[in-house]
Structures are given as C-alpha cells and as structure tokens.
Design an enzyme around this catalytic site. Structure first.
Site, PDB file in Angstrom:
ATOM      1  N   ALA A  13      46.534  32.236  46.921  1.00  0.00           N
ATOM      2  CA  ALA A  13      45.983  30.991  46.346  1.00  0.00           C
ATOM      3  C   ALA A  13      44.744  30.537  47.108  1.00  0.00           C
ATOM      4  O   ALA A  13      44.515  29.345  47.282  1.00  0.00           O
ATOM      5  CB  ALA A  13      47.042  29.897  46.361  1.00  0.00           C
TER       6      ALA A  13
ATOM      7  N   VAL B   6      39.459  32.956  45.613  1.00  0.00           N
ATOM      8  CA  VAL B   6      39.441  33.725  44.352  1.00  0.00           C
ATOM      9  C   VAL B   6      40.643  33.333  43.490  1.00  0.00           C
ATOM     10  O   VAL B   6      40.497  33.039  42.295  1.00  0.00           O
ATOM     11  CB  VAL B   6      39.454  35.252  44.623  1.00  0.00           C
TER      12      VAL B   6
ATOM     13  N   ARG C  78      35.897  38.821  53.943  1.00  0.00           N
ATOM     14  CA  ARG C  78      34.975  39.215  55.011  1.00  0.00           C
ATOM     15  C   ARG C  78      34.410  38.015  55.746  1.00  0.00           C
ATOM     16  O   ARG C  78      34.338  36.923  55.210  1.00  0.00           O
ATOM     17  CB  ARG C  78      33.773  39.956  54.405  1.00  0.00           C
TER      18      ARG C  78
ATOM     19  N   ARG D 153      33.464  45.552  54.303  1.00  0.00           N
ATOM     20  CA  ARG D 153      34.769  45.442  53.615  1.00  0.00           C
ATOM     21  C   ARG D 153      35.792  46.356  54.284  1.00  0.00           C
ATOM     22  O   ARG D 153      36.975  46.062  54.326  1.00  0.00           O
ATOM     23  CB  ARG D 153      34.618  45.811  52.135  1.00  0.00           C
TER      24      ARG D 153
ATOM     25  N   ASN E 155      44.592  44.156  55.670  1.00  0.00           N
ATOM     26  CA  ASN E 155      44.868  43.981  54.247  1.00  0.00           C
ATOM     27  C   ASN E 155      45.838  45.030  53.712  1.00  0.00           C
ATOM     28  O   ASN E 155      46.591  44.763  52.777  1.00  0.00           O
ATOM     29  CB  ASN E 155      43.559  43.959  53.449  1.00  0.00           C
TER      30      ASN E 155
ATOM     31  N   VAL F 201      42.321  42.846  43.720  1.00  0.00           N
ATOM     32  CA  VAL F 201      41.015  42.275  44.073  1.00  0.00           C
ATOM     33  C   VAL F 201      40.771  42.404  45.580  1.00  0.00           C
ATOM     34  O   VAL F 201      39.642  42.418  46.050  1.00  0.00           O
ATOM     35  CB  VAL F 201      40.947  40.783  43.655  1.00  0.00           C
ATOM     36  N   THR F 202      41.861  42.524  46.337  1.00  0.00           N
ATOM     37  CA  THR F 202      41.781  42.588  47.800  1.00  0.00           C
ATOM     38  C   THR F 202      40.914  43.773  48.246  1.00  0.00           C
ATOM     39  O   THR F 202      41.031  44.872  47.702  1.00  0.00           O
ATOM     40  CB  THR F 202      43.215  42.723  48.369  1.00  0.00           C
ATOM     41  N   ASN F 203      40.091  43.538  49.247  1.00  0.00           N
ATOM     42  CA  ASN F 203      39.204  44.586  49.779  1.00  0.00           C
ATOM     43  C   ASN F 203      39.783  45.275  51.002  1.00  0.00           C
ATOM     44  O   ASN F 203      40.598  44.670  51.697  1.00  0.00           O
ATOM     45  CB  ASN F 203      37.849  43.954  50.153  1.00  0.00           C
TER      46      ASN F 203
ATOM     47  N   HIS G 163      33.429  50.238  45.673  1.00  0.00           N
ATOM     48  CA  HIS G 163      32.958  48.858  45.805  1.00  0.00           C
ATOM     49  C   HIS G 163      32.556  48.639  47.262  1.00  0.00           C
ATOM     50  O   HIS G 163      33.226  47.937  48.009  1.00  0.00           O
ATOM     51  CB  HIS G 163      34.078  47.900  45.386  1.00  0.00           C
TER      52      HIS G 163
HETATM   53  N1  APR Z   1      51.235  37.191  50.587  1.00  0.00           N
HETATM   54  C1  APR Z   1      50.693  36.230  49.815  1.00  0.00           C
HETATM   55  N2  APR Z   1      49.533  35.610  50.119  1.00  0.00           N
HETATM   56  C2  APR Z   1      48.898  35.986  51.230  1.00  0.00           C
HETATM   57  C3  APR Z   1      49.412  36.990  52.084  1.00  0.00           C
HETATM   58  C4  APR Z   1      50.643  37.600  51.723  1.00  0.00           C
HETATM   59  N3  APR Z   1      51.198  38.568  52.463  1.00  0.00           N
HETATM   60  N4  APR Z   1      48.549  37.143  53.107  1.00  0.00           N
HETATM   61  C5  APR Z   1      47.539  36.274  52.916  1.00  0.00           C
HETATM   62  N5  APR Z   1      47.739  35.564  51.793  1.00  0.00           N
HETATM   63  C6  APR Z   1      46.906  34.504  51.203  1.00  0.00           C
HETATM   64  C7  APR Z   1      46.307  33.564  52.230  1.00  0.00           C
HETATM   65  O1  APR Z   1      47.243  32.593  52.665  1.00  0.00           O
HETATM   66  C8  APR Z   1      45.124  32.958  51.460  1.00  0.00           C
HETATM   67  O2  APR Z   1      45.479  31.726  50.844  1.00  0.00           O
HETATM   68  O3  APR Z   1      45.766  35.087  50.543  1.00  0.00           O
HETATM   69  C9  APR Z   1      44.804  34.028  50.390  1.00  0.00           C
HETATM   70  C10 APR Z   1      43.416  34.630  50.514  1.00  0.00           C
HETATM   71  O4  APR Z   1      42.506  33.621  50.206  1.00  0.00           O
HETATM   72  P1  APR Z   1      41.048  33.515  50.907  1.00  0.00           P
HETATM   73  O5  APR Z   1      41.191  33.656  52.376  1.00  0.00           O
HETATM   74  O6  APR Z   1      40.378  32.296  50.369  1.00  0.00           O
HETATM   75  O7  APR Z   1      40.314  34.842  50.384  1.00  0.00           O
HETATM   76  P2  APR Z   1      39.559  35.029  48.970  1.00  0.00           P
HETATM   77  O8  APR Z   1      38.134  34.650  49.113  1.00  0.00           O
HETATM   78  O9  APR Z   1      40.352  34.463  47.878  1.00  0.00           O
HETATM   79  O10 APR Z   1      39.559  36.642  48.879  1.00  0.00           O
HETATM   80  C11 APR Z   1      40.779  37.359  48.753  1.00  0.00           C
HETATM   81  O11 APR Z   1      39.714  39.160  47.615  1.00  0.00           O
HETATM   82  O12 APR Z   1      37.454  39.441  47.232  1.00  0.00           O
HETATM   83  C12 APR Z   1      38.531  39.829  48.022  1.00  0.00           C
HETATM   84  O13 APR Z   1      37.583  40.420  50.189  1.00  0.00           O
HETATM   85  C13 APR Z   1      38.323  39.463  49.477  1.00  0.00           C
HETATM   86  O14 APR Z   1      40.228  40.649  50.320  1.00  0.00           O
HETATM   87  C14 APR Z   1      39.745  39.377  49.963  1.00  0.00           C
HETATM   88  C15 APR Z   1      40.502  38.847  48.741  1.00  0.00           C
END
Ligand code: APR
Length: 306
Positions: free
Chosen positions: A8, A11, A80, A86, A93, A116-118, A173
C-alpha cells in the site's frame, strides 16, 4: 470479484485510488504494515464519498482477504533511492516476493498476477517459480511504462501529439532496454528516419534514465503516477476482456527462440492474462541484443538459484 493490491505504498495506493475512482472494481489493499493499508484505504474511501462513487477500498494485512481477488498486483518491496540501480534491490525484494508468493498460494485461487516490484524481470520470474501458477497468468508491468516515457520525450522534442506516436521497447526493465527505433513510428514513419543519430541517441538515453531522473528529483521513493496508469489499463483489459496489446515482462517458452526467461515483449492481455505473446520481426542486430539481454537475466536467475 475484486482487485487485490499487495503493497500500500506509492504505487499500490495510487493504483487503488485510480481503480475505485474510475468505477472499475472494489479493491483489497494489503500491506505488511496494517495501519498503512487501512489508513490509505479509508482516506481513499472518503474521497470516493466526495465524488459519490460506488466502489470501495478495503485495507488489510491479512492474506485471507484476497481470496476473492481475480487479479492481484504485487507492488510490495523497496523502491530505489537516488543513485541506486534497480538491481541493487535484488536480494531484499526477492525475500519479499518469496513471502508474498507463499501467501498467495495459501490463500488465493490462481488469480492473474501483475508484478511491479523491481528488478522487474527477475521478480516476475520469481513469482512464477514460487507459485507454480500458469505462465500465462503471471506477467510484469514495465515496457508500457517505458513506452509512455519514450512517447512523452519524443512528443515534446518533435512537437507532435502523443497519439501520433507508436512506441516499441523490448528487453529488460533496466538500462539494457532496447528501444526499437525502426519500429517506433511517428505519424507512420520510423523515428530513425526523423531524427539525426545524435538526437536519437539522446532520446534513448533520456528514456532509459527517466526512472532514475525521477528518483533523483523526488529524493525519496520512485515514480508512481505513470506506473499506476500503465497497470490500470492492463487490469481494465483483463476485466473488460478488451484483449489490448501491451509491452510487458513475460515468460518466453520458445517465442523469439528463447525459453525459461521473463523479459519485455509485446503481448495481448485479456481475461486469462496473457492471451498471446506477439513476435516482432526483429532484424539481426535487434535479435542479437535481445538474446544478450535474455542471457544476462538468466545468469542472474541462476546465480540467485530462483
Ligand atoms: N508484504 C506486504 N507489503 C510489503 C512487504 C511484504 N512482505 N514488504 C514491504 N511491503 C510494503 C511496504 O510496507 C510499503 O508500504 O510495500 C510498500 C512499498 O511501497 P513504497 O515504499 O511506497 O514503494 P513504491 O513506490 O510503491 O514501489 C513499490 O514497485 O516500482 C516498483 O521499484 C519499485 O520495487 C518497488 C515497488
């Protein structure tokens, strides 16, 4: 039926807001930090009430709440930081993706999964291997984002409407992405015939560096408006059975003469996920670059023992 979003953060929450505001579906927004998922869900719900929308977002940290999700988007993971590639996110990740995959297996009924995760291509492969879901049901969002960035840069440089530009980007990517200048068309003409080599090289460089450029401007976190836009269109194509074409990271099983690797290529996306991978007619040099990129991804996969 609802859409499940894991993570949450920037993205995930922006995507939840797009999906619900546009009335596409209800959303279950899951995060390891329960308060973040619930807090953002309730904030979005307040905004939905203001516009009298009928859809709702449910915040949770419990995977059981994803049992009815037909499409699941994985955004969980670290983004990042300035100066970071990445690939530097790889180990952290990967551990998160393994945890998410196990929870999906235990709680969901084979949804279509968009990663979507990198680093994207590796993480998409890891979801496939760790869930055992059909190859057509798991893919990664990235090429469409890179294409959007290329169109934005080209439309400003050539002073043409984005709608006149048909981009083509394959490969990973990351900085190795392959901008197909022969197949990228502006008003039907290859961009390679419209720009001098120097200008073309600069457009390609700016496209490749666009994500890092945004990270450097933000200072904290990475892009999320454009990524969530691309994912939204993919979900819409799945739910509304549109069968639109997207550049995605997909598992190749003989296409392009490659197998057992996830890499960027165009595909038709419909109710079953990937309906068909489109094989572009690459010339010898484009093919060689594509093969080199695939070999590099495979090497990382083998080193990590995914
Ligand atoms: N299970 C569920 N949620 C998790 C876990 C997990 N094991 N580990 C981390 N999270 C949550 C975090 O608590 C955080 O709220 O994933 C969320 C990631 O959000 P952001 O840090 O804001 O990252 P965001 O910009 O959304 O990007 C997410 O997408 O574009 C890619 O490189 C980017 O890998 C990254 C991912």
């Amino acid at each position: 039926m609802n859409i499940g979003i894991i993570g949450a953060g920037n993205v995930g929450a922006t995507l939840a807001s797009r999906i619900s505001e546009k009335g596409l579906a209800d959303v279950v927004l899951l995060d390891i930090m329960e308060g973040i998922a619930k807090g953002k869900a309730e904030d979005i719900n307040d905004s939905l009430s203001i516009i009298k929308a009928s859809k709702r977002v449910f915040g949770t940290s419990n995977y059981k709440d994803l049992a009815d999700s037909s499409v699941i988007i994985i955004t969980a993971g670290l983004p990042r930081e300035p100066g970071m590639s990445r690939e530097e996110l790889l180990k952290t990740n990967l551990a998160i993706i393994k945890d998410v995959s196990k929870n999906l297996l235990d709680n969901c009924k084979e949804p279509v999964v968009i990663t979507v995760t990198n680093p994207l291509d590796i993480m998409t492969y890891a979801v496939l291997k760790n869930t055992g879901y059909p190859k057509s049901k798991v893919f990664g969002m990235a090429g469409t984002l890179d294409c959007g960035r290329l169109v934005n840069i080209l439309s400003r440089r050539l002073n043409v409407m984005p709608s006149k530009i048909k981009p083509a980007i394959i490969g990973p990517h990351n900085d190795d992405m392959i901008v197909l200048t022969r197949l990228t068309k502006v008003a039907g003409k290859p961009v390679s015939s419209l720009l001098k080599q120097n200008d073309l090289s600069e457009v390609i460089r700016l496209t490749k560096e666009r994500g890092a450029y945004i990270v450097s401007l933000l200072g904290k976190g990475s892009a999320y408006f454009a990524p969530s836009q691309a994912i939204f269109l993919m979900i819409e194509s799945i739910i509304k059975r549109k069968k639109n074409n997207f550049y995605i990271s997909c598992y190749l099983n003989g296409q392009y003469g490659l197998s057992d690797v996830c890499i960027g290529a165009p595909a038709v996306i419909g109710e079953n996920g990937i309906e068909r991978i489109i094989e572009l007619a690459l010339d010898k040099e484009e093919k060689r670059r594509f093969f080199d990129c695939a070999a590099k991804i495979k090497e990382t996969i083998e080193t990590l023992g995914i």
